[in-house]
Design a protein around this motif. Structure first.
Motif, PDB file in Angstrom:
ATOM      1  N   LEU A  22     -37.857  54.856 -84.024  1.00 10.10           N
ATOM      2  CA  LEU A  22     -36.817  56.168 -84.415  1.00 10.10           C
ATOM      3  C   LEU A  22     -35.738  55.558 -85.375  1.00 10.10           C
ATOM      4  N   VAL A  23     -35.115  54.457 -84.702  1.00  7.64           N
ATOM      5  CA  VAL A  23     -33.880  53.891 -85.262  1.00  7.64           C
ATOM      6  C   VAL A  23     -34.594  53.084 -86.627  1.00  7.64           C
ATOM      7  N   SER A  58     -39.652  65.988 -75.659  1.00 10.02           N
ATOM      8  CA  SER A  58     -41.015  66.585 -75.820  1.00 10.02           C
ATOM      9  C   SER A  58     -41.926  66.216 -76.908  1.00 10.02           C
ATOM     10  N   LEU A  59     -43.151  66.559 -76.557  1.00  9.66           N
ATOM     11  CA  LEU A  59     -43.861  66.235 -77.760  1.00  9.66           C
ATOM     12  C   LEU A  59     -43.614  67.043 -79.124  1.00  9.66           C
ATOM     13  N   ASP A  60     -43.021  68.466 -78.681  1.00 10.38           N
ATOM     14  CA  ASP A  60     -42.696  69.096 -79.716  1.00 10.38           C
ATOM     15  C   ASP A  60     -41.514  68.467 -80.639  1.00 10.38           C
ATOM     16  N   ASN A  61     -40.734  68.082 -79.905  1.00 12.45           N
ATOM     17  CA  ASN A  61     -39.456  67.176 -80.536  1.00 12.45           C
ATOM     18  C   ASN A  61     -39.868  66.235 -81.123  1.00 12.45           C
ATOM     19  N   ILE A  62     -40.739  65.344 -80.756  1.00 17.40           N
ATOM     20  CA  ILE A  62     -41.170  63.947 -81.432  1.00 17.40           C
ATOM     21  C   ILE A  62     -41.934  64.520 -82.560  1.00 17.40           C
ATOM     22  N   GLU A  63     -42.848  65.540 -82.593  1.00 23.20           N
ATOM     23  CA  GLU A  63     -43.488  66.192 -83.858  1.00 23.20           C
ATOM     24  C   GLU A  63     -42.405  66.614 -84.844  1.00 23.20           C
ATOM     25  N   LYS A  64     -41.450  67.087 -84.508  1.00 24.16           N
ATOM     26  CA  LYS A  64     -40.168  67.614 -85.498  1.00 24.16           C
ATOM     27  C   LYS A  64     -39.971  66.400 -86.202  1.00 24.16           C
ATOM     28  N   LEU A  65     -39.391  65.361 -85.522  1.00 21.07           N
ATOM     29  CA  LEU A  65     -38.857  64.153 -86.072  1.00 21.07           C
ATOM     30  C   LEU A  65     -40.119  63.434 -86.760  1.00 21.07           C
ATOM     31  N   ALA A  66     -41.120  63.403 -86.452  1.00 20.03           N
ATOM     32  CA  ALA A  66     -42.203  62.672 -87.302  1.00 20.03           C
ATOM     33  C   ALA A  66     -42.247  63.507 -88.898  1.00 20.03           C
ATOM     34  N   VAL A  67     -42.364  64.761 -88.623  1.00 20.75           N
ATOM     35  CA  VAL A  67     -42.475  65.818 -89.970  1.00 20.75           C
ATOM     36  C   VAL A  67     -41.354  65.317 -90.856  1.00 20.75           C
ATOM     37  N   VAL A  68     -40.045  65.395 -90.433  1.00 17.92           N
ATOM     38  CA  VAL A  68     -39.102  65.047 -91.293  1.00 17.92           C
ATOM     39  C   VAL A  68     -39.076  63.558 -91.694  1.00 17.92           C
ATOM     40  N   GLU A  72     -46.860  60.226 -89.496  1.00 14.21           N
ATOM     41  CA  GLU A  72     -47.710  60.869 -88.286  1.00 14.21           C
ATOM     42  C   GLU A  72     -46.990  60.531 -87.033  1.00 14.21           C
ATOM     43  N   THR A  73     -47.180  61.803 -85.945  1.00 14.80           N
ATOM     44  CA  THR A  73     -46.520  61.690 -84.847  1.00 14.80           C
ATOM     45  C   THR A  73     -46.714  60.386 -83.894  1.00 14.80           C
ATOM     46  N   TYR A  74     -47.990  60.057 -84.030  1.00 15.31           N
ATOM     47  CA  TYR A  74     -48.262  58.728 -83.262  1.00 15.31           C
ATOM     48  C   TYR A  74     -47.719  57.397 -83.985  1.00 15.31           C
ATOM     49  N   CYS A  75     -47.026  57.514 -84.966  1.00  7.01           N
ATOM     50  CA  CYS A  75     -46.563  56.220 -85.556  1.00  7.01           C
ATOM     51  C   CYS A  75     -45.196  56.067 -84.904  1.00  7.01           C
ATOM     52  N   LEU A  76     -44.803  57.077 -84.371  1.00  6.98           N
ATOM     53  CA  LEU A  76     -43.251  56.895 -83.417  1.00  6.98           C
ATOM     54  C   LEU A  76     -43.420  56.166 -82.190  1.00  6.98           C
TER      55      LEU A  76
END
Length: 84
Positions: A22-23, A58-68, A72-76
Motif C-alpha cells: 500500500l505504501v 476488512s476485505l471490503d476496504n482492501i478492495e476499495k483501496l485496490a480499485v482506486v 487487482e485486490t490480490y496485488c495488495l
C-alpha cells in the motif's frame, strides 16, 4: 528434524505485505495518505494505521483501496520484492 518456531526465519504476514504494498503503490502515484483515503471513502487515520500494520482491515476496504489504486485486490496482499 522439523524446524522450530525459533529457528524459522521471520515470515511476513499478510498484514505486513498489505502495509508495504500500500505504501509503495501510494507513493508511486505521488499520493498522500489523505488523497488515497479520500478516493477510497476511508478516513486518513485509518489508512495510516493500515500502512503501519496497526489495524485489521476488512476485505471490503482492501478492495476499495485496490480499485482506486487500479490494481487487482490480490496485488495488495502478495509478496513483493520492492516492498520488502
Amino acid at each position: 528434524m522439523p524446524p522450530t518456531n525459533a529457528s524459522k526465519a521471520h515470515r511476513r504476514t499478510a498484514r505486513e505485505h498489505l502495509a508495504g504494498n500500500l505504501v509503495l503503490m501510494r507513493r508511486e502515484r505521488g499520493w498522500s495518505q489523505e488523497d488515497l483515503a479520500l478516493e477510497a471513502g476511508l478516513h486518513r487515520t485509518f489508512v495510516a494505521h493500515v500502512e503501519r500494520g496497526a489495524r485489521n482491515i476488512s476485505l471490503d476496504n482492501i478492495e476499495k483501496l485496490a480499485v482506486v489504486l487500479g490494481v487487482e485486490t490480490y496485488c495488495l496482499l502478495r509478496p513483493s520484492s520492492s516492498a520488502e
